[in-house]
Design an enzyme around this catalytic site. Structure first.
Site, mmCIF file in Angstrom:
data_model
loop_
_atom_site.group_PDB
_atom_site.id
_atom_site.type_symbol
_atom_site.label_atom_id
_atom_site.label_comp_id
_atom_site.label_asym_id
_atom_site.label_seq_id
_atom_site.Cartn_x
_atom_site.Cartn_y
_atom_site.Cartn_z
ATOM 1 N N ASP A 77 0.828 -1.214 0.000
ATOM 2 C CA ASP A 77 0.000 0.000 0.000
ATOM 3 C C ASP A 77 0.864 1.266 0.000
ATOM 4 O O ASP A 77 2.079 1.218 0.142
ATOM 5 C CB ASP A 77 -0.906 0.008 1.243
ATOM 6 C CG ASP A 77 -0.158 -0.374 2.536
ATOM 7 O OD1 ASP A 77 -0.820 -0.751 3.495
ATOM 8 O OD2 ASP A 77 1.082 -0.314 2.568
ATOM 9 N N ASP A 146 -7.046 -2.478 14.288
ATOM 10 C CA ASP A 146 -8.461 -2.766 13.935
ATOM 11 C C ASP A 146 -8.557 -3.990 13.022
ATOM 12 O O ASP A 146 -9.601 -4.254 12.436
ATOM 13 C CB ASP A 146 -9.101 -1.539 13.265
ATOM 14 C CG ASP A 146 -8.389 -1.146 11.966
ATOM 15 O OD1 ASP A 146 -8.770 -0.128 11.369
ATOM 16 O OD2 ASP A 146 -7.443 -1.876 11.564
ATOM 17 N N HIS A 148 -6.879 -4.586 10.249
ATOM 18 C CA HIS A 148 -6.647 -4.403 8.804
ATOM 19 C C HIS A 148 -5.335 -5.050 8.374
ATOM 20 O O HIS A 148 -4.406 -5.190 9.156
ATOM 21 C CB HIS A 148 -6.714 -2.932 8.401
ATOM 22 C CG HIS A 148 -5.559 -2.082 8.818
ATOM 23 N ND1 HIS A 148 -5.717 -0.943 9.584
ATOM 24 C CD2 HIS A 148 -4.235 -2.171 8.559
ATOM 25 C CE1 HIS A 148 -4.544 -0.378 9.770
ATOM 26 N NE2 HIS A 148 -3.634 -1.098 9.160
ATOM 27 N N GLU A 153 -9.461 -2.010 5.329
ATOM 28 C CA GLU A 153 -10.035 -1.601 6.611
ATOM 29 C C GLU A 153 -11.291 -2.391 6.936
ATOM 30 O O GLU A 153 -11.946 -2.937 6.039
ATOM 31 C CB GLU A 153 -10.366 -0.099 6.563
ATOM 32 C CG GLU A 153 -9.163 0.802 6.395
ATOM 33 C CD GLU A 153 -8.411 1.060 7.698
ATOM 34 O OE1 GLU A 153 -7.743 2.085 7.786
ATOM 35 O OE2 GLU A 153 -8.475 0.221 8.626
HETATM 36 C C1 GLP Z 1 -0.310 0.414 8.436
HETATM 37 C C2 GLP Z 1 0.023 -0.452 7.235
HETATM 38 C C3 GLP Z 1 -0.134 -1.916 7.531
HETATM 39 C C4 GLP Z 1 0.568 -2.255 8.835
HETATM 40 C C5 GLP Z 1 -0.091 -1.458 9.944
HETATM 41 C C6 GLP Z 1 0.509 -1.812 11.304
HETATM 42 O O1 GLP Z 1 -1.658 0.616 8.507
HETATM 43 N N1 GLP Z 1 -0.815 -0.116 6.085
HETATM 44 O O2 GLP Z 1 0.415 -2.677 6.451
HETATM 45 O O3 GLP Z 1 0.480 -3.645 9.093
HETATM 46 O O4 GLP Z 1 0.103 -0.075 9.688
HETATM 47 O O5 GLP Z 1 1.656 -1.012 11.507
HETATM 48 P P1 GLP Z 1 2.674 -1.288 12.716
HETATM 49 O O6 GLP Z 1 3.471 -2.480 12.312
HETATM 50 O O7 GLP Z 1 3.500 -0.037 12.798
HETATM 51 O O8 GLP Z 1 1.842 -1.547 13.944
#
Ligand code: GLP
Length: 251
Positions: A77, A146, A148, A153
């Site tokens: 993404d 959440d 995702h 989402e």
């Molecule tokens: C973002 C990314 C996800 C990632 C999530 C968790 O939303 N789009 O791909 O898994 O954050 O991030 P973190 O690893 O910093 O908790």
């Protein structure tokens, strides 16, 4: 490390004491594949969770144990819109944490373009590119608090194709730690859909920290529902779930 099995489910989770141990274990999986298939397709995630893995991959490359010169990478993404030269973009994050430190050719990097003129047109372009690639060999995945994956989402459906999406308030709050102020956090993104993720030959799911415990529980033990997008991984044939004690604390 300990293994947690789930009644009636074909998958299990591996629980580690530290994120560094997870990084080493995950790097072993990626480097083993890289040695078997030097031109592998590697799906990548951003956020804090995969950083220990990326640190290990950089180390292995610098030590000459692996080469990325024939690899193609596909990121999950990118914010939209975003200045792709900014370290706040996911491209900027990937350059800082991985791409600038390994022998991956610039032309091998695939990520939605945060500066495209139109988000939907760019999403369709990226989906076509992903579909033509035929499914990555390994897809690194984190999880949002959440539930995702990528920026798929919580909602009332799993969206198959790469698409533009609004970010939930929870995601904006969670990701605001990388920005000077929450008002600077983009409110939209372009994300791989569930289809591209499920086409991966193997998924490498990593979750660490207490704030992921409920999402991990929902994803791995409850009935699959688009309210927790990571739950779709219950149906992926080859996902490795790597957790630390905190993220596994509700299992
Ligand atoms: C973002 C990314 C996800 C990632 C999530 C968790 O939303 N789009 O791909 O898994 O954050 O991030 P973190 O690893 O910093 O908790």
């Amino acid at each position: 490390m300990k293994e947690i099995k789930f009644e009636g489910k074909p998958y299990s989770a591996l629980v580690f004491d530290t994120e560094e141990e997870i990084g080493r274990y995950a790097a072993e999986i990626v480097t083993k594949k890289l040695c078997e298939k030097p031109d592998m397709l590697l799906g990548l995630a951003t956020g804090s969770t995969p950083v220990p893995l990326y640190r290990e991959l950089v180390k292995a490359c610098k030590e000459g144990k692996v080469s990325f010169k024939n690899v193609r990478t596909y990121n999950l993404d990118e914010y939209f819109p975003i200045d792709t030269k900014s370290p706040l973009s996911f491209l900027g994050f990937m350059r800082e944490n991985l791409f600038d430190h390994i022998d991956l050719p610039d032309g091998a990097i695939h990520i939605p373009n945060g500066e495209a003129a139109d988000a939907d047109v760019e999403a369709a372009r990226y989906e076509k590119e992903l579909f033509a690639a035929g499914g990555v060999d390994i897809q690194v995945l984190g999880i949002g608090s959440d539930g995702h994956i990528g920026f798929n989402e919580p909602g009332d459906a799993y969206i198959y194709e790469t698409h533009a999406t609004d970010l939930t308030q929870q995601t904006i709050v969670d990701n605001s730690r990388f920005f000077n102020d929450i008002s600077e956090v983009p409110t939209r993104a372009i994300t791989m859909g569930i289809g591209a993720i499920m086409r991966a030959k193997q998924c490498l799911f990593i979750a660490t920290g207490k704030n992921k415990a409920q999402a991990v529980k929902d994803a791995l033990t409850a009935s699959a529902t688009p309210a927790c997008q990571a739950s779709i991984l219950q149906f992926h044939p080859n996902t490795v779930f790597l957790l630390d004690q905190e993220a596994a604390s509700l299992l």
